[in-house]
Design an enzyme around this catalytic site. Structure first.
Site, short mmCIF file in Angstrom:
data_model
loop_
_atom_site.label_atom_id
_atom_site.label_comp_id
_atom_site.label_asym_id
_atom_site.label_seq_id
_atom_site.Cartn_x
_atom_site.Cartn_y
_atom_site.Cartn_z
N VAL A 167 -33.23 71.99 9.08
CA VAL A 167 -34.30 71.00 9.12
C VAL A 167 -35.35 71.41 10.15
CG1 VAL A 167 -34.80 68.58 9.69
CG2 VAL A 167 -32.67 69.18 8.54
N CYS A 168 -36.62 71.12 9.86
CA CYS A 168 -37.70 71.26 10.85
C CYS A 168 -38.72 70.17 10.59
CB CYS A 168 -38.32 72.66 10.81
SG CYS A 168 -39.28 73.00 9.33
N ARG A 169 -39.93 70.35 11.07
CA ARG A 169 -40.96 69.32 10.91
C ARG A 169 -41.42 69.20 9.46
NH1 ARG A 169 -46.45 69.72 11.05
NH2 ARG A 169 -47.57 67.81 11.47
N MET B 221 -38.94 66.71 8.55
CA MET B 221 -38.86 65.40 9.18
C MET B 221 -40.08 64.54 8.85
SD MET B 221 -35.92 65.09 10.53
CE MET B 221 -36.08 63.66 11.61
#
Length: 97
Positions: A62-64, A91
């Site tokens: 997961v990242c932005r 996210m």
């Protein structure tokens, strides 16, 4: 590269499924919110933290927005890791649910 939507991930977590989730954002980003149970391993520290990345079962990165997590998956695959999924939309999308 395999992906999972934030909605699908949220549904799996709500059903009680135990998943390996790695958030590759920087600590100042995760301070604003992180998925419960996720481990924060900033992208640039992955090479020295390979031991913290499970090779058993599925791992969701997961990242932005999905870009850094994609780079993390490419690196991990080059190191022989398999069964990795990129959370599409990151996210930014997760927070909209």
């Amino acid at each position: 590269m395999e992906t999972i939507t934030p909605a699908a991930l949220k549904e799996r977590l709500a059903s009680g499924e135990k998943l390996h989730i790695i958030d590759v954002r920087e600590p100042e980003e995760t301070a604003l919110g992180i998925i419960d149970g996720a481990v924060n391993i900033p992208l640039m520290t992955i090479p020295e933290r390979l031991a913290d990345v499970s090779q058993e079962g599925e791992t969701i990165i997961v990242c932005r927005s999905g870009a850094r997590s994609g780079r993390a998956i490419e690196y991990l695959q080059a190191q022989g890791y398999t069964n990795l999924k990129n959370m599409s939309g990151g996210m930014l999308e997760w927070e909209q649910l």
